[in-house]
Design a protein around this motif. Structure first.
Motif, PDB file in Angstrom:
ATOM      1  N   THR A  73       2.595  13.177  18.512  1.00  0.00           N
ATOM      2  CA  THR A  73       1.991  14.027  19.535  1.00  0.00           C
ATOM      3  C   THR A  73       3.129  14.604  20.359  1.00  0.00           C
ATOM      4  O   THR A  73       4.113  13.923  20.656  1.00  0.00           O
ATOM      5  N   ASP A  91       3.720  17.261  23.805  1.00  0.00           N
ATOM      6  CA  ASP A  91       3.181  18.072  24.894  1.00  0.00           C
ATOM      7  C   ASP A  91       4.260  19.048  25.330  1.00  0.00           C
ATOM      8  O   ASP A  91       5.390  18.642  25.648  1.00  0.00           O
ATOM      9  N   ILE A 102       0.600  23.124  25.880  1.00  0.00           N
ATOM     10  CA  ILE A 102       0.336  23.068  24.443  1.00  0.00           C
ATOM     11  C   ILE A 102       0.395  21.610  24.017  1.00  0.00           C
ATOM     12  O   ILE A 102       1.393  20.930  24.266  1.00  0.00           O
ATOM     13  N   HIS A 103      -0.672  21.142  23.405  1.00  0.00           N
ATOM     14  CA  HIS A 103      -0.704  19.772  22.873  1.00  0.00           C
ATOM     15  C   HIS A 103      -0.738  19.862  21.352  1.00  0.00           C
ATOM     16  O   HIS A 103      -1.608  20.522  20.781  1.00  0.00           O
ATOM     17  N   ARG A 104       0.247  19.232  20.711  1.00  0.00           N
ATOM     18  CA  ARG A 104       0.322  19.229  19.247  1.00  0.00           C
ATOM     19  C   ARG A 104       0.090  17.821  18.732  1.00  0.00           C
ATOM     20  O   ARG A 104       0.649  16.864  19.254  1.00  0.00           O
ATOM     21  N   GLU A 136      -2.020  19.664  11.284  1.00  0.00           N
ATOM     22  CA  GLU A 136      -1.656  19.850  12.692  1.00  0.00           C
ATOM     23  C   GLU A 136      -2.832  20.440  13.449  1.00  0.00           C
ATOM     24  O   GLU A 136      -3.501  21.359  12.976  1.00  0.00           O
ATOM     25  N   ARG A 137      -3.034  19.910  14.646  1.00  0.00           N
ATOM     26  CA  ARG A 137      -4.019  20.475  15.572  1.00  0.00           C
ATOM     27  C   ARG A 137      -3.250  20.889  16.817  1.00  0.00           C
ATOM     28  O   ARG A 137      -2.521  20.081  17.397  1.00  0.00           O
ATOM     29  N   ILE A 138      -3.406  22.158  17.192  1.00  0.00           N
ATOM     30  CA  ILE A 138      -2.756  22.689  18.389  1.00  0.00           C
ATOM     31  C   ILE A 138      -3.850  23.018  19.391  1.00  0.00           C
ATOM     32  O   ILE A 138      -4.779  23.773  19.080  1.00  0.00           O
ATOM     33  N   THR A 139      -3.727  22.458  20.580  1.00  0.00           N
ATOM     34  CA  THR A 139      -4.697  22.706  21.647  1.00  0.00           C
ATOM     35  C   THR A 139      -3.959  23.349  22.818  1.00  0.00           C
ATOM     36  O   THR A 139      -2.894  22.876  23.210  1.00  0.00           O
ATOM     37  N   ILE A 140      -4.539  24.420  23.356  1.00  0.00           N
ATOM     38  CA  ILE A 140      -3.915  25.167  24.455  1.00  0.00           C
ATOM     39  C   ILE A 140      -4.765  25.001  25.716  1.00  0.00           C
ATOM     40  O   ILE A 140      -5.984  25.145  25.672  1.00  0.00           O
ATOM     41  N   PHE A 141      -4.087  24.708  26.833  1.00  0.00           N
ATOM     42  CA  PHE A 141      -4.755  24.589  28.138  1.00  0.00           C
ATOM     43  C   PHE A 141      -4.116  25.580  29.096  1.00  0.00           C
ATOM     44  O   PHE A 141      -2.903  25.728  29.127  1.00  0.00           O
TER      45      PHE A 141
END
Length: 188
Positions: free
Chosen positions: A78, A80, A101-103, A114-119
């Motif tokens: 993970t 950040d 960005i959380h990978r 891979e999962r990429i989440t953007i906040f």
């Protein structure tokens, strides 16, 4: 899913390693694969590098690392990340630390996921562009460490309408190896 009960921090430029069966990945502490001559980063299956580069950018710039952890069992990484300051015509248009960005990356059954989440932590709506640069060299472990081979096979690449990119390598051993990158949602 759980990938391990404890994790440890990755430090500095030390590579992270993920493994499952005959497949393993060597990547940096941001989750990127940055292969260059003599650098063994990449996704390997049975000692051949099937993915030699995979880097993400935010509005064309490398994100800044906040933290990264790899599970004790080397099953998941993970990372950040955040945005640097973005300027346009000398004016600050997006201050640092507004976009997070959380990978999450893991290797499973001869594939890298891979999962990429953007906040967005800004008070106003922001539009950002995530881009990925990738390549496949199909180098063996010795080549990945800098050894030069006198001859190589032939590599090709194909992009389909659904955004999938496929690399194929016809090796000197008569075998064809392939790497397929799929994006969801579909990349443009």
């Amino acid at each position: 899913p759980r990938f391990g009960s404890r994790s440890r921090s990755t430090h500095g430029g030390r590579p992270s390693r993920l493994k499952h069966g005959d497949c393993f990945a060597v990547l940096d502490n941001q989750g990127d694969l940055l292969a260059f001559e003599g650098n063994p980063d990449g996704l390997y299956y049975r000692d051949t590098r099937y993915l030699s580069q995979f880097e993400i950018r935010l509005n064309g710039a490398r994100p800044l690392r906040l933290s990264s952890n790899i599970a004790d069992d080397n099953a998941a990484l993970t990372a950040d990340l955040t945005n640097p300051d973005f300027f346009e015509n000398g004016r600050l248009i997006l201050p640092k630390d507004m976009i997070h960005i959380h990978r999450l990356k893991f290797v499973w059954n001869a594939a890298l996921y891979e999962r990429i989440t953007i906040f967005n932590y800004d008070e106003e709506e922001r539009r950002v562009r995530i881009s990925a640069t990738f390549d496949c060299d199909f180098a063996d472990l010795f080549e990945a460490r800098g050894q030069t081979r006198p001859a190589r096979g032939v590599r090709g690449v194909e992009r389909t309408r659904d955004g999938t990119v496929s690399f194929a390598y016809a090796g000197l051993d008569g075998k064809t190896r392939t790497t397929r990158l799929q994006f969801s949602p579909t990349a443009d």
